[in-house]
Design an enzyme around this catalytic site. Structure first.
Site, mmCIF file in Angstrom:
data_model
loop_
_atom_site.group_PDB
_atom_site.id
_atom_site.type_symbol
_atom_site.label_atom_id
_atom_site.label_comp_id
_atom_site.label_asym_id
_atom_site.label_seq_id
_atom_site.Cartn_x
_atom_site.Cartn_y
_atom_site.Cartn_z
ATOM 1 N N LYS B 78 0.869 -1.192 0.000
ATOM 2 C CA LYS B 78 0.000 0.000 0.000
ATOM 3 C C LYS B 78 0.900 1.235 0.000
ATOM 4 O O LYS B 78 1.941 1.249 0.658
ATOM 5 C CB LYS B 78 -0.905 -0.037 1.237
ATOM 6 C CG LYS B 78 -1.962 1.072 1.282
ATOM 7 C CD LYS B 78 -2.897 0.898 2.488
ATOM 8 C CE LYS B 78 -3.878 2.066 2.609
ATOM 9 N NZ LYS B 78 -4.787 1.917 3.755
ATOM 10 N N SER B 153 -9.843 2.476 3.122
ATOM 11 C CA SER B 153 -8.897 3.131 2.253
ATOM 12 C C SER B 153 -7.962 2.204 1.474
ATOM 13 O O SER B 153 -7.391 2.610 0.471
ATOM 14 C CB SER B 153 -8.044 4.092 3.077
ATOM 15 O OG SER B 153 -7.188 3.365 3.943
ATOM 16 N N SER B 177 -10.088 0.142 7.328
ATOM 17 C CA SER B 177 -9.506 0.284 5.984
ATOM 18 C C SER B 177 -8.930 -0.981 5.368
ATOM 19 O O SER B 177 -8.607 -1.002 4.180
ATOM 20 C CB SER B 177 -8.417 1.361 6.009
ATOM 21 O OG SER B 177 -9.007 2.628 5.987
#
Lengths: 474, 486, 94
Positions: B78, B153, B177
């Protein structure tokens, strides 16, 4: 109207650690810009702090030595503000639960003792340094993350002289503890002063100004003196004091308002989530307390008691830890404490001062000083000779014995040799001999002088005296 | 649709690698082929370095004696976890050009097992969002329906795993997330206990809530990755010295002896009926497996969202204050002085959602409001934590829906932040309590959109979570369904 | 209960410049969010300890050891503006 100054000091002290408060970067002074930084102290995205255990111990030591209460529970908080020298835009500090609460420092001004209370001592990280160039500013983060304690006093000080004494006492304690170098030039001790005035007799505090940029103890004294006068003048003209931060200009000796700090700050303190609380047991605190080194006051008392020094001598010798250490090292080689004290406070300190040296840089070792005293005590050299030998020792770094032997300076203490000279002097000075025998006892000193002259001052004066009297009374 | 090594799980590929039946280069080439085929539609990644990936794969293949359990296998990262020398931007303009000079601890650990960190996945800017729409680099699309968001997210990571663009990926979870996008994309997403995985190198959003965890195709992969990621790190003062079990060995222990709790506060009116149906089915699966299902109470649940948005935004306002254009990243081109440089850089560098949260968080900490907002929320956090401590006296783990709805349409919730915040309602409590949670696929809506089942566990009891999830997975085949990406 | 925030003051504190459109939009959104947050007031937390720290970890320290620092060139080359080993910013006025 008469006004009384009310002064409180905030002193930032750099703790004597090898690495920074939250990372492994070196704390050494004098590196090139940004040469002692890493992602952690630069506050790079994603980094986390880990507390330096030595900094924690040093803070506790300082607190205990100043009579503070070490908190069983304390924590770190973030103090948020934007400034280029603050890379995370927050300073890790302690807000409502500092490591030490309360405490006091005793000072003495013009013979009067006074206790100055401390509010608190807390741990925090230092910010970086801005260098002002023509047209822009350069930021150096070497100092960022250096461990500091902030020692906050109550507004108990009433004069610039008291403030000066307070700082001196504070420095002595910190040096004794070996908690800090306390070097103002290198920024390892910094002081801000809060100064206000109030009518004599009034209990309420007046509006205060905070003075920054005080780079020596004398400047603290001078700046406070200036600030008191400035405020007095404003008040006498019926004007009001504005609460503000003022910068001391040491070159031109005045304070001026600091423009960048005009806006009221809202630091938005909150508990630092990246660090965990510090929790002590009473036992842990006690074990630090018992390991504290002897402090100046106690040492002074010991010097007076054990070595029969006067209060004044003991005070001077213990005011600086390294001086007192030097004194005690001398005692390993000679038991004559009074003589050591006299030589150190007289000749040694005078010569050091002439050369602008500290005791740590003394060309004479404790062993050498003691050696000189030993030669005197054994009657091998006279006091007058010793003065000359001292100067040569100081200049060359040689021992007293080396110098005395090399020059054949050693005192004549062989009675048969002296006896020969005595007899010769008696033969050559019949009038004085006659005077002595007629009761003019001061004729003796003339004869002693003649013997000394004949031996180029090397004869032991006490022996000369005895032998002359013996010979004359025959 | 082509047959691809990318359709295999991490543990399957790991077996093949160990047996030398495949090479790292073959896996990497399969991945690059997939990217060419599907990435333009999905847009799961912000950036990757093809040359470096091929080179690293070759290097792994050249080593004769490989021991690591992830040897030569690419794991997607990420864009919020620092890899030395690789631009890491948190999907924000303000960090454009930022190249970390160090590795996150999790990166070191994965590399220690021979893994290749491949590509940075898309996300909501600074992980602030539930749909991956606030990214500076454009939206990521849900592989199950390209008109819908993948959640957020960690939407890029979940979409990459679901869409066959990553074997497994790292995510981060501050309020859901990892779990929410995993649910919306039909993957497994695990948020470990706070303090279980080092945060060193994770760019902070809300320091007391953030955790790194895996997003995978199945539960065994999650167990495999957690074994590697978890453990004490001396660089993170909040990481705990708690022993890390060999999670994979716990998986097959069965769940007959277990009690699972159903908190009535999670089965509310706002719950999408299709989600409710899937969850009810899942509960039946557990009952059939011989598990005792009991009702439990989490009375402070209704305060979780409010508590979370105060704490998370306040911490974020401080964590994001360092982005000022002085040291790294973006600096505005025009400004009149230093203070103006701050204003211009931050106003042009942050997107609207980030600004909104910074403002909210700054307010919550500001003089005169701290006690009413931040302190109050910290106290609420204690109560929410105690809720779980009480509940876990009666059960070993708790079952809830992961998200109140399936994947929503792109743009649907962008103008209503409060509604968007409320979509995290089921995941937020675990972050506040610091407990672990996992989301696993448990069914599909009529439109063919995945539904996620959330399992919450006790502090540091990821082993029980994984065992519970694995038993369900063994009894069902939802996790085997793959989207058709066109 | 409707709660209003002085958005200009807060934005200034956060070093954010808002456009007129952002200002208007955020103001109404903040009002909604803050009003929602008021629900916390329904809970009496007088005797509740604040969760300043998530886990009961204490006294995490490291030994006072110096570790190598970074090479200044390695990070200054990525800085928006650097010169002679300094990060350069517009003139700071004290």
């Amino acid at each position: 109207m008469d006004y009384e100054p009310v002064i409180g000091l905030e002193v930032h002290v750099q703790l004597k650690t090898a690495s920074k408060l939250f990372c492994g970067c070196s704390t050494k002074f004098g590196a090139l810009p940004n040469a002692q930084v890493c992602p952690v102290c630069l506050g790079y995205p994603g980094v986390l702090p880990v507390l330096n255990e030595k900094a924690l111990t040093l803070a506790v030591m300082a607190g205990l030595a100043m009579g503070s209460t070490v908190a069983l529970y304390s924590k770190f908080d973030r103090k948020n503000y934007f400034y280029p020298d603050l890379p995370k835009a927050y300073q890790v500090s302690q807000y409502d639960e500092p490591i030490c609460l309360g405490g006091k420092i005793d000072i003495e001004v013009e013979g009067t003792r006074k206790e100055i209370r401390l509010t608190r001592i807390h741990l925090e990280e230092d910010a970086g340094k801005s260098m002002h160039f023509k047209g822009d500013t350069g930021v150096d983060y070497n100092r960022t993350g250096i461990p500091l304690i902030e020692i906050v006093s109550e507004p108990d000080l009433r004069s610039p002289q008291e403030a000066y004494q307070y700082l001196k006492e504070l420095k002595t304690i910190l040096e004794y503890l070996d908690v800090s170098d306390c070097n103002m030039e290198e920024g390892s001790l910094r002081c801000d002063a809060n100064v206000s005035l109030r009518p004599v007799g009034e209990k309420k505090m007046g509006t205060r100004a905070e003075i920054k940029n005080l780079n020596s103890f004398h400047n603290v004294e001078k700046a406070i003196t200036y600030e008191i006068e400035r405020q007095k003048e404003l008040l006498s003209r019926g004007e009001r004091i504005v609460q503000e931060t003022r910068l001391w200009n040491a070159d031109e000796s005045f304070t001026r308002s600091m423009r960048s700090k005009e806006a009221a700050h809202d630091y938005r303190y909150f508990p630092e989530p990246d660090l965990v609380p510090i929790v002590f047991s009473a036992k842990e605190i006690e074990s630090v307390r018992v390991s504290l080194p002897e402090l100046a006051q106690r040492r002074k008392e010991r010097f007076m008691k054990d070595f029969a020094l006067t209060a004044y001598d003991a005070e001077v010798l213990t005011a600086q830890k390294d001086l007192a250490d030097f004194f005690e090292r001398c005692l390993k080689y000679s038991k004559n404490a009074k003589a050591i004290s006299n030589w150190m406070m007289g000749d040694l300190m005078r010569e050091l001062k002439l050369k602008d040296l500290g005791i740590a840089q003394s060309p004479m070792s404790p062993e050498h000083i003691a050696g000189l005293i030993e030669l005197m005590d054994q009657g091998k050299i006279s006091g007058k000779m010793a003065k000359d030998v001292f100067l040569e020792m100081f200049g060359t770094g040689k021992s007293a014995q080396e110098i005395v032997s090399a020059k054949g300076l050693s005192q004549l203490s062989d009675s048969s040799q002296i006896e020969g000279v005595v007899k010769k002097v008696i033969q050559e000075n019949p009038p004085s001999v006659q005077d002595y025998r007629n009761g003019k006892k001061n004729a003796l000193s003339y004869l002693v002088g003649q013997v000394m002259k004949a031996t180029q001052g090397r004869a032991n004066p006490k022996m000369v005296n005895e032998l002359l009297v013996k010979e004359l009374e025959k | 649709m082509s047959e691809s090594l990318m359709d295999l799980t991490l543990h399957e590929l790991s077996e093949l690698m160990r047996a030398r039946k495949i090479s790292s280069l073959e896996v990497m080439q399969a991945k690059l082929a997939r990217l060419k085929e599907r990435e333009p539609q999905i847009h799961a990644y912000i950036r990757w370095d093809e040359k470096a990936a091929i080179e690293e794969a070759r290097q792994r293949d050249n080593v004769q004696d490989h021991q690591g359990s992830l040897w030569g296998l690419p794991i997607a990262n990420k864009d919020i976890i620092c890899v030395e020398g690789v631009e890491t931007s948190c999907a924000s303009k303000i960090l454009s050009g930022y190249i970390p000079p160090y590795n996150a601890t999790v990166v070191e650990r994965l590399r220690g097992e021979g893994a290749i960190l491949f590509g940075n996945t898309n996300m909501d800017e600074f992980a602030m969002g539930s749909s991956t729409e606030t990214s500076h680099f454009g939206v990521t699309r849900n592989p199950w329906d390209l008109t819908r968001t993948p959640g957020g997210s960690s939407g890029g990571s979940a979409a990459a795993v679901a869409g066959g663009l990553a074997i497994a990926a790292l995510g981060t979870d501050t309020g859901g997330s990892i779990r929410q996008p995993a649910a919306l994309c039909g993957c497994v997403g695990l948020k470990p206990t706070y303090g279980r995985v080092s945060r060193y190198g994770l760019i902070a959003f809300a320091s007391s809530l953030d955790q790194i965890g895996p997003i995978t195709q199945d539960v065994e992969d999650a167990a495999l990755l957690l074994e590697i990621l978890a453990g004490h790190d001396s660089k993170d003062s909040t990481s705990l010295k708690v022993e890390v079990p060999r999670y994979r060995e716990h998986l097959k222990k069965g769940i007959r002896d277990m009690k699972l709790g159903l908190p009535k506060e999670y089965f509310i009116s706002g719950l999408d009926p299709q989600v409710k149906v899937a969850i009810d089915e899942a509960i039946k699966v557990y009952t059939n497996l011989g598990v005792e299902v009991v009702e439990c109470q989490l009375p402070y649940t209704e305060y979780a969202v409010a508590t979370y948005y105060v704490l998370a935004t306040a911490q974020a306002s401080s964590n994001l204050a360092r982005y000022d254009g002085v040291q790294y990243g973006y600096r505005a081109p025009n400004f009149s002085n230093l203070v103006d440089m701050y204003f211009e850089t931050r106003s042009l560098g942050f997107g609207p959602e980030v600004k909104r949260r910074i403002i909210l968080g700054t307010y919550a900490l500001s003089s005169g409001y701290y006690d009413a907002y931040y302190l109050k929320a910290q106290k609420m956090r204690t109560l929410i934590r105690q809720d779980f401590e009480e509940a876990f006296k009666k059960c070993d783990a708790i079952l809830t829906p992961t998200s109140p709805s399936c994947a929503f349409k792109i743009g649907e919730r962008m103008n209503d932040p409060l509604t968007m915040y409320l979509s995290d309602i089921f995941t937020i409590s675990a972050n506040l309590a610091g407990i672990p949670g996992i989301s696993i696929p448990c069914g599909f809506s009529k439109e063919g959109l995945p539904v996620g089942l959330q399992i919450l566990g006790k502090h540091f009891d990821e082993a029980t979570l994984l065992r519970t999830a694995y038993a369900f997975e063994q009894a069902t085949d939802h996790h085997k369904r793959k989207p058709v990406v066109r | 209960m409707k709660v209003e925030m002085n958005i200009d003051d807060v934005a200034k504190l956060a070093r954010l410049k808002l456009s007129a459109e952002e200002r208007e939009k955020f103001s109404s959104q903040m009002s909604d969010i803050l009003s929602y947050v008021q629900k916390l007031n329904a809970v009496d937390t007088t005797h509740v300890q604040a969760a300043d720290h998530v886990e009961a970890v204490q006294n995490v320290t490291r030994p006072d050891e110096v570790k190598p620092s970074l090479d200044p060139d390695s990070f200054l080359k990525h800085a928006p503006l650097g010169r002679d080993q300094f990060f350069i910013v517009p003139q700071v006025i004290e």
